[in-house]
Design a protein around this motif. Structure first.
Motif, mmCIF file in Angstrom:
data_model
loop_
_atom_site.group_PDB
_atom_site.id
_atom_site.type_symbol
_atom_site.label_atom_id
_atom_site.label_comp_id
_atom_site.label_asym_id
_atom_site.label_seq_id
_atom_site.Cartn_x
_atom_site.Cartn_y
_atom_site.Cartn_z
ATOM 1 N N GLY A 101 0.788 -21.865 -15.499
ATOM 2 C CA GLY A 101 -0.177 -22.048 -14.218
ATOM 3 C C GLY A 101 0.145 -23.441 -13.644
ATOM 4 O O GLY A 101 -0.121 -23.800 -12.654
ATOM 5 N N GLU A 102 -0.227 -24.419 -14.837
ATOM 6 C CA GLU A 102 -0.328 -25.934 -14.497
ATOM 7 C C GLU A 102 1.035 -26.333 -13.858
ATOM 8 O O GLU A 102 1.111 -26.977 -12.807
ATOM 9 N N LYS A 103 2.264 -25.819 -14.258
ATOM 10 C CA LYS A 103 3.597 -26.271 -13.717
ATOM 11 C C LYS A 103 3.545 -25.543 -12.332
ATOM 12 O O LYS A 103 3.898 -26.107 -11.272
ATOM 13 N N ALA A 104 2.953 -24.325 -12.208
ATOM 14 C CA ALA A 104 3.018 -23.589 -10.894
ATOM 15 C C ALA A 104 2.105 -24.270 -9.769
ATOM 16 O O ALA A 104 2.380 -24.642 -8.554
ATOM 17 N N LYS A 105 0.843 -24.985 -10.622
ATOM 18 C CA LYS A 105 0.056 -25.747 -9.544
ATOM 19 C C LYS A 105 0.794 -27.111 -9.110
ATOM 20 O O LYS A 105 0.706 -27.250 -7.869
ATOM 21 N N ALA A 106 1.214 -27.678 -10.006
ATOM 22 C CA ALA A 106 1.978 -29.148 -9.781
ATOM 23 C C ALA A 106 3.191 -28.490 -8.627
ATOM 24 O O ALA A 106 3.212 -29.461 -7.396
ATOM 25 N N GLU A 107 3.803 -27.462 -8.906
ATOM 26 C CA GLU A 107 4.807 -27.286 -7.875
ATOM 27 C C GLU A 107 4.330 -26.877 -6.564
ATOM 28 O O GLU A 107 4.884 -27.145 -5.384
ATOM 29 N N THR B 89 -1.887 -18.662 -27.661
ATOM 30 C CA THR B 89 -0.551 -19.033 -27.547
ATOM 31 C C THR B 89 0.191 -18.355 -26.204
ATOM 32 O O THR B 89 0.399 -19.255 -25.355
ATOM 33 N N GLU B 90 -0.023 -17.231 -26.001
ATOM 34 C CA GLU B 90 0.061 -16.593 -24.645
ATOM 35 C C GLU B 90 -0.614 -17.119 -23.402
ATOM 36 O O GLU B 90 -0.238 -17.225 -22.349
ATOM 37 N N ALA B 91 -1.918 -17.386 -23.823
ATOM 38 C CA ALA B 91 -2.839 -17.995 -22.840
ATOM 39 C C ALA B 91 -2.351 -19.421 -22.562
ATOM 40 O O ALA B 91 -2.221 -19.810 -21.428
ATOM 41 N N ARG B 92 -2.066 -20.072 -23.675
ATOM 42 C CA ARG B 92 -1.438 -21.493 -23.303
ATOM 43 C C ARG B 92 -0.074 -21.516 -22.579
ATOM 44 O O ARG B 92 -0.064 -22.342 -21.668
ATOM 45 N N ASP B 93 0.613 -20.547 -22.820
ATOM 46 C CA ASP B 93 1.895 -20.542 -22.035
ATOM 47 C C ASP B 93 1.412 -20.192 -20.758
ATOM 48 O O ASP B 93 2.098 -20.876 -19.532
ATOM 49 N N ALA C 237 -5.381 -13.376 -32.175
ATOM 50 C CA ALA C 237 -6.126 -14.179 -31.488
ATOM 51 C C ALA C 237 -5.003 -15.496 -31.369
ATOM 52 O O ALA C 237 -5.053 -15.983 -29.926
ATOM 53 N N GLU C 238 -4.417 -15.724 -32.180
ATOM 54 C CA GLU C 238 -3.727 -16.900 -32.146
ATOM 55 C C GLU C 238 -2.432 -16.777 -31.191
ATOM 56 O O GLU C 238 -1.742 -17.438 -30.364
ATOM 57 N N LYS C 239 -1.896 -15.459 -31.278
ATOM 58 C CA LYS C 239 -0.943 -14.945 -30.518
ATOM 59 C C LYS C 239 -1.340 -15.037 -29.036
ATOM 60 O O LYS C 239 -0.792 -15.339 -27.998
#
Length: 841
Positions: free
Chosen positions: A335-341, A326-330, A321-323
């Motif tokens: 996604g946030e970076k893509a949204k900002a871009e 982590t993958e979901a966070r990444d 679950a942590e993995k």
């Protein structure tokens, strides 16, 4: 205690029995018989004496009877049984009389027969006298014995009473003891039952526990394990009993480390919390499968025996679950970076056509238009500005969510700000039959400190919102400085519109919320204005609220801290310089326009050329760099997002080169407006920034500012004197990045250039890398305003390109660098410029 009581009772019983024995019938009969027999024997003695008087041949019988009586009296005198009687006076007196008789008669009895015969008369007479004493001794003996017997019986009774009392006490004690024993027994029985229940519960808990529980002795051998342990590791209790736990349940690669960590965890008394005694490691089951586990170890000591209890939890699912998290966070960050871009890209892409539309409309006003055409153009521009506002709202929201919004603190004039708000919204209000006005409540303030740009946007949002929900009414803006130490100024936007229902008051400051009313449907909108306004007010350290009643209008209020500006300052809300007079202070400028969009180039070119300036176009950054190297321009307008080479890279290339426009001011033209992006533009060498869509007044004001500066240029370097630092670049860099970040970058630059300049001074003049090294160093010097050093490096770069590098010019770099470094350090420490060299450049 019981033994003592039993011993006491036994002793007393023995004494009573002894007394009873003394009073037994045999002893009593013996005593009474002895007394009576003494009397009888004395009578027989008298009879024998009388017979001997008649017949002397009976002397033998006299002697025998005398001896028997004498023996009886000796018994009375010496017998232990008669000891108590001898203490009686009457008995003792009679006995003494008899003793005297016997003493007198002994010699006669033991004499010859003739002597005895002669003495018989006197003996018979003495016997008659002694008979009374014999009778008396018998009677007094019997009376004394009766008395003594009564005393003995009383003593026996008392002893029996005492024994009874003791027995009663003992019985009571035994009863209490039995009661206590009964209570202790019941308590022990209850404790045993409770212990059994607790043991059963504990065993049930242990057996039902989802975690594996293993108990080991002091040597680490397994002594107990629960069902979960058997299920987890695949071993039975019999298989694991007495086996080393680490060898069974840990792979060899981690045994030593796990043992050390577990020992440390169990001995760590400063951290009693359970989570601080947990160890994550790898376990292995019977089949050889390795999996992650969490071990919590505790130790217990009892009766000199120490055991260790390990709780082992399979954390495979948690790790998975942590993995996954982590993958979901990444993915979320991506996604946030893509949204900002995406937002940055869309901001640019949307503002580019808007720039063409609004700019073209603005250019149309330079032509002669009919009244109808002017009205249509007004409507087009109004719709275009409305669309621009929606784009700005979305971009502002994304900035705020990214945490990239920062409040500014600059002096501004509230009166001028509100005049601008009213002027901007007046035409929109008139279209709905509304009027807009503002007024001070109380003493007005002149200059205050705060974020005028965001305050203006909040007020524009509130006024625009009031206009949407008001028809043929009024919108009043009231301003009042509140009393207190917080420097709060309250702005109230009051309208006579339709009002807001109480259930909707909590919704209006949420994003994308629009009220279901006829005005709202007619007005439309994204529902972002009030949400962004609330964020901006919070960013400025204030608060915002609303009071409203349906049909009675609304009052939006906001309170923000705006301290009074003590020394006064010009209103920074109007950053553009005044346009020169018609006779022209500013001269015509030669401008390089670097823009990849054809429509944007057309609009910007038309705006610039209408003011008498000349424009050279470049379709991308690389072409702009080539034009800047070949020709000197007064201003370079540089778009940021372009193919082939973007604006920042192009600006750095121009500044690092030794071209004709290496020192020309570069203006960033972009839809990007994030603070760190503006800082990046300035770090790349672009002193100014103007946003898309281009505002004609702002653009022309900026060009006229550049023109005025070029009328009075800074003195150029001479053979004896050269400019060390352009402090404007440094001041702008510090204002943008902050003193701490600027100092860090300056330190890094000095360290890098110290090494590079040393290498340059020692490099051979024909080294092929000489030109590229000088070019790289010149770029760093240009970013930090080291003008003299950049010029010196530019000469080296030019000489390297021509293959004619001079050794003296290379060696001169060291002295120029020391002066430049000293000037940079002085500016960093004091803020004061060191503007001139003390030696030739």
């Amino acid at each position: 205690m019981l033994v003592f009581c039993m011993g006491t009772v036994a002793s007393m019983a023995w004494l009573v029995l002894r007394e009873i024995d003394e009073l037994s019938t045999a002893n009593s009969d013996n005593l009474q018989w002895s007394l009576a027999q003494a009397d009888v024997e004395f009578l027989k003695f008298e009879l024998a004496v009388n017979e001997a008087l008649r017949n002397p041949e009976n002397l033998r019988e006299v002697r025998r009877r005398f001896d028997i009586f004498y023996s009886r009296m000796q018994t009375l005198q010496r017998g232990e049984v008669f000891q108590a009687l001898r203490s009686e006076p009457e008995f003792e007196q009679s006995r003494q009389g008899i003793e005297n008789f016997l003493s007198t008669s002994v010699s006669q009895i033991d004499g010859t027969d003739q002597a005895l015969v002669d003495a018989l008369p006197a003996m018979a007479s003495a016997a008659k006298q002694a008979a009374a004493d014999v009778r008396q001794i018998s009677l007094s003996g019997l009376a004394a014995f009766a008395k003594l017997s009564d005393q003995r019986r009383e003593e026996v009774v008392q002893s029996l009473v005492r024994v009874s009392i003791v027995l009663a006490v003992l019985l009571g004690g035994l009863s209490l003891l039995a009661y206590s024993f009964n209570r202790l027994y019941r308590s022990a029985e209850q404790n045993a039952l409770a212990a059994q229940r607790a043991s059963t519960r504990s065993r049930t808990v242990v057996e039902a526990a989802a975690d594996a529980i293993i108990v080991c002795d002091d040597d680490g051998h397994v002594v107990e394990m629960n069902a979960a342990s058997q299920n987890l590791f695949g071993y039975s209790r019999d298989e694991t009993f007495g086996c080393p736990a680490l060898e069974l349940f840990q792979p060899p690669s981690v045994r030593g480390a796990v043992l050390d960590r577990l020992i440390k965890a169990t001995e760590d008394t400063e951290n009693p919390e359970a989570h601080q005694r947990q160890v994550e490691t790898i376990a292995v089951d019977r089949a050889g499968r390795e999996f992650p586990v969490e071990i919590s170890m505790a130790k217990a000591e009892a009766a000199g025996e120490r055991v260790f209890v390990a709780h082992i939890r399979d954390i495979s699912n948690r790790k998975a679950a942590e993995k996954g998290l982590t993958e979901a966070r990444d993915r979320a960050l991506a996604g946030e970076k893509a949204k900002a871009e995406f937002l940055a890209l869309m901001s640019h892409e949307m503002r580019t056509p808007l720039n063409g539309l609004l700019g073209t409309m603005d250019l149309l006003r330079d032509h002669k238009l009919t009244e109808r055409q002017t009205d249509l153009l007004d409507h087009m521009q109004s719709s275009g500005h409305l669309l621009l506002g929606l784009v700005n709202d979305v971009l502002d929201l994304s900035k705020f969510e990214a945490g990239k919004q920062r409040a500014e603190t600059r002096p501004f004039n509230i009166t001028r700000l509100l005049d601008g708000v009213v002027e901007t919204t007046m035409s929109l209000a008139a279209a709905s039959g509304n009027s807009v006005a503002w007024s001070w409540q109380g003493e007005p303030d002149a200059q205050v400190l705060g974020d005028s740009r965001r305050l203006r946007q909040v007020l524009l949002n509130l006024v625009s919102n009031a206009i949407k929900f008001t028809r043929a009414g009024t919108i009043d803006i009231e301003v009042e400085r509140l009393p207190g130490q917080e420097d709060l100024v309250e702005f109230r936007v009051i309208d006579t519109g339709i009002g807001i229902a109480p259930e909707n008051l909590a919704r209006i400051f949420k994003d994308f919320e629009t009220l279901d009313s006829s005005y709202a449907r007619r007005a439309g909108g994204t529902g972002l204005g009030l949400g962004i306004s609330k964020r901006f007010v919070g960013l400025m350290g204030g608060e915002i609220g609303v009071e409203s009643e349906p049909g009675e209008g609304s009052m939006f209020w906001l309170r923000v801290p705006l301290p009074v500006e003590e020394q006064g300052s010009s209103d920074t809300t109007n950053t553009a310089k005044k346009t020169p007079d018609a006779d022209g202070v500013a001269r015509p400028l030669s401008i390089l326009l670097v823009e990849d969009n054809e429509i944007n180039r057309f609009v910007a070119r038309a705006m610039i050329e209408a003011e008498g300036h000349t424009v050279t176009e470049a379709v991308n950054g690389k072409a702009g760099v080539e034009w800047a190297q070949a020709q000197e321009f007064d201003v370079i307008l540089m778009d940021i997002s372009m193919p082939v080479m973007d604006g920042q890279e192009a600006a750095r290339a121009i500044r690092a080169g030794n071209g004709a426009s290496a020192n020309s001011p570069i203006v960033a033209v972009t839809a990007h407006a994030l603070p760190e992006e503006i800082a990046g533009f300035k770090a790349a060498g672009m002193k100014h920034c103007i946003s898309k869509p281009i505002d004609r007044k702002a653009l022309l004001g900026l060009l006229n500012e550049v023109a005025i500066r070029t009328e009075h240029p800074e003195p150029g370097p001479t053979a004896q004197e050269a400019l060390l630092l352009d402090t404007n670049i440094l001041n702008e860099l510090r204002d943008t990045l902050g003193a701490t970040q600027t100092a860090r970058l300056i330190g890094k630059c000095i360290n890098e250039l110290d090494t590079s300049i040393q290498e340059l001074t020692e490099t051979a003049t024909d080294d092929r890398a000489l030109g590229s090294t000088a070019h790289k160093c010149a770029g760093s010097c240009s970013s930090f305003g080291m003008v003299a050093m950049r010029r010196a490096l530019g000469r080296i770069e030019t000489q390297a390109a021509n293959g004619s590098v001079k050794r003296q010019d290379l060696q001169a770099l060291a002295s120029v660098w020391e002066d430049s470094k000293l000037a940079l350090q002085v500016w960093e420490a004091t803020g004061e410029p060191v503007s001139r060299l003390t030696r030739p450049a």
